[in-house]
Write a protein that holds these residues in place. Sequence first.
Motif, PDB file in Angstrom:
ATOM      1  N   LEU A   1      25.759 -14.148 -34.073  1.00  0.00           N
ATOM      2  CA  LEU A   1      25.075 -14.377 -32.799  1.00  0.00           C
ATOM      3  C   LEU A   1      26.050 -14.247 -31.648  1.00  0.00           C
ATOM      4  N   THR A   2      25.580 -13.623 -30.588  1.00  0.00           N
ATOM      5  CA  THR A   2      26.328 -13.610 -29.332  1.00  0.00           C
ATOM      6  C   THR A   2      25.361 -14.004 -28.229  1.00  0.00           C
ATOM      7  N   LYS A   3      25.899 -14.686 -27.222  1.00  0.00           N
ATOM      8  CA  LYS A   3      25.072 -15.118 -26.095  1.00  0.00           C
ATOM      9  C   LYS A   3      25.873 -14.907 -24.823  1.00  0.00           C
ATOM     10  N   SER A   4      25.195 -14.467 -23.772  1.00  0.00           N
ATOM     11  CA  SER A   4      25.885 -14.249 -22.504  1.00  0.00           C
ATOM     12  C   SER A   4      26.363 -15.575 -21.922  1.00  0.00           C
ATOM     13  N   ARG A   5      27.342 -15.504 -21.039  1.00  0.00           N
ATOM     14  CA  ARG A   5      27.897 -16.729 -20.453  1.00  0.00           C
ATOM     15  C   ARG A   5      26.867 -17.512 -19.661  1.00  0.00           C
ATOM     16  N   ASP A   6      25.964 -16.789 -18.984  1.00  0.00           N
ATOM     17  CA  ASP A   6      24.946 -17.491 -18.196  1.00  0.00           C
ATOM     18  C   ASP A   6      23.754 -17.934 -19.054  1.00  0.00           C
ATOM     19  N   GLY A   7      23.728 -17.574 -20.329  1.00  0.00           N
ATOM     20  CA  GLY A   7      22.696 -18.035 -21.235  1.00  0.00           C
ATOM     21  C   GLY A   7      21.359 -17.339 -21.102  1.00  0.00           C
ATOM     22  N   THR A   8      21.296 -16.247 -20.357  1.00  0.00           N
ATOM     23  CA  THR A   8      20.008 -15.578 -20.146  1.00  0.00           C
ATOM     24  C   THR A   8      19.638 -14.619 -21.265  1.00  0.00           C
ATOM     25  N   ASN A   9      20.617 -14.084 -21.988  1.00  0.00           N
ATOM     26  CA  ASN A   9      20.284 -13.156 -23.065  1.00  0.00           C
ATOM     27  C   ASN A   9      21.272 -13.308 -24.216  1.00  0.00           C
ATOM     28  N   GLY A  10      20.925 -12.709 -25.338  1.00  0.00           N
ATOM     29  CA  GLY A  10      21.770 -12.789 -26.515  1.00  0.00           C
ATOM     30  C   GLY A  10      21.376 -11.732 -27.526  1.00  0.00           C
ATOM     31  N   VAL A  11      22.222 -11.590 -28.555  1.00  0.00           N
ATOM     32  CA  VAL A  11      21.998 -10.602 -29.596  1.00  0.00           C
ATOM     33  C   VAL A  11      22.279 -11.260 -30.944  1.00  0.00           C
ATOM     34  N   ALA A  12      21.427 -10.975 -31.914  1.00  0.00           N
ATOM     35  CA  ALA A  12      21.647 -11.410 -33.292  1.00  0.00           C
ATOM     36  C   ALA A  12      21.777 -10.153 -34.146  1.00  0.00           C
ATOM     37  N   ILE A  13      22.861 -10.081 -34.906  1.00  0.00           N
ATOM     38  CA  ILE A  13      23.088  -8.938 -35.792  1.00  0.00           C
ATOM     39  C   ILE A  13      23.024  -9.440 -37.231  1.00  0.00           C
ATOM     40  N   PHE A  14      22.079  -8.896 -37.984  1.00  0.00           N
ATOM     41  CA  PHE A  14      21.877  -9.264 -39.384  1.00  0.00           C
ATOM     42  C   PHE A  14      22.493  -8.170 -40.249  1.00  0.00           C
TER      43      PHE A  14
ATOM     44  N   VAL B   1       5.518 -13.630 -35.541  1.00  0.00           N
ATOM     45  CA  VAL B   1       6.434 -12.583 -35.977  1.00  0.00           C
ATOM     46  C   VAL B   1       7.357 -12.204 -34.831  1.00  0.00           C
ATOM     47  N   LEU B   2       8.657 -12.149 -35.125  1.00  0.00           N
ATOM     48  CA  LEU B   2       9.647 -11.570 -34.216  1.00  0.00           C
ATOM     49  C   LEU B   2      10.015 -10.228 -34.824  1.00  0.00           C
TER      50      LEU B   2
ATOM     51  N   ARG C   1      13.746 -18.158 -23.254  1.00  0.00           N
ATOM     52  CA  ARG C   1      12.597 -18.447 -24.116  1.00  0.00           C
ATOM     53  C   ARG C   1      12.698 -17.676 -25.429  1.00  0.00           C
ATOM     54  N   ASP C   2      13.109 -16.393 -25.367  1.00  0.00           N
ATOM     55  CA  ASP C   2      13.318 -15.603 -26.579  1.00  0.00           C
ATOM     56  C   ASP C   2      14.403 -16.231 -27.443  1.00  0.00           C
ATOM     57  N   TRP C   3      15.472 -16.709 -26.813  1.00  0.00           N
ATOM     58  CA  TRP C   3      16.577 -17.339 -27.539  1.00  0.00           C
ATOM     59  C   TRP C   3      16.087 -18.593 -28.273  1.00  0.00           C
ATOM     60  N   ASP C   4      15.333 -19.436 -27.577  1.00  0.00           N
ATOM     61  CA  ASP C   4      14.823 -20.661 -28.190  1.00  0.00           C
ATOM     62  C   ASP C   4      13.898 -20.344 -29.362  1.00  0.00           C
ATOM     63  N   ARG C   5      13.045 -19.351 -29.188  1.00  0.00           N
ATOM     64  CA  ARG C   5      12.126 -18.962 -30.264  1.00  0.00           C
ATOM     65  C   ARG C   5      12.898 -18.457 -31.470  1.00  0.00           C
ATOM     66  N   PHE C   6      13.930 -17.648 -31.245  1.00  0.00           N
ATOM     67  CA  PHE C   6      14.756 -17.140 -32.341  1.00  0.00           C
ATOM     68  C   PHE C   6      15.477 -18.282 -33.059  1.00  0.00           C
ATOM     69  N   MET C   7      15.993 -19.243 -32.299  1.00  0.00           N
ATOM     70  CA  MET C   7      16.703 -20.361 -32.917  1.00  0.00           C
ATOM     71  C   MET C   7      15.764 -21.214 -33.762  1.00  0.00           C
ATOM     72  N   ARG C   8      14.505 -21.351 -33.337  1.00  0.00           N
ATOM     73  CA  ARG C   8      13.534 -22.083 -34.154  1.00  0.00           C
ATOM     74  C   ARG C   8      13.279 -21.348 -35.473  1.00  0.00           C
ATOM     75  N   PHE C   9      13.181 -20.005 -35.411  1.00  0.00           N
ATOM     76  CA  PHE C   9      13.020 -19.226 -36.635  1.00  0.00           C
ATOM     77  C   PHE C   9      14.228 -19.411 -37.539  1.00  0.00           C
ATOM     78  N   MET C  10      15.425 -19.300 -36.979  1.00  0.00           N
ATOM     79  CA  MET C  10      16.635 -19.398 -37.798  1.00  0.00           C
ATOM     80  C   MET C  10      16.782 -20.781 -38.424  1.00  0.00           C
TER      81      MET C  10
END
Length: 180
Positions: free
Chosen positions: A88-101, A129-130, A157-166
């Motif tokens: 997982l990577t997240k921007s410093r301002d917390g607005t976006n992020g990337v998950a690499i599987f 579904v994501l 919001r996308d980040w929070d939803r992804f973290m709930r899935f994970m």
Amino acid sequence: MAAVAAMKALAVAASPVSARQPRRYVAGGASRRLQSPFHGVSVQCPGRPRRATPRRGPQVAVVVAAAVRPAIQFIQGTDEQTIPDVRLTKSRDGTNGVAIFTFEQPSVFDSSAELGDITGFYMIDDEGVLQSVDVSAKFVNGKPARIEAKYVMRTPRDWDRFMRFMERYSQANGLQFVKN
């Protein structure tokens, strides 16, 4: 004439003068009821006939919450059995992020000949579904070795939803979070 008198009584009861009178709450066992100082006459509008509501037996609402086991799929309807390495990577301002599987020797290569091609990357849980189409396969000596899938989160919001899935996926598969 009686209707006019009833309307005047209703107007007096709704006037600011009658609103100044205090209302009393009386405790009556487990329930409370409101007592009003107004004891007027009920008025029925002549244009609208009153309908009798049909009596029904007690209604019971049954809610069935089918618990969906969190799963990852590359072909819809076929769960991936290989547990991925997730970065997982997240921007410093917390607005976006990337998950690499990263999936080493995924089971989708075994079943893709019978079930069809990889159509995307689907993360399925109780909330829905994501999905992502950023999926790439790595080949070693002409044979498929691993799959990398990237899921981009553009809002908090996308980040929070992804973290709930994970969280659900990790509990179901015995994964743990390691911060580097």
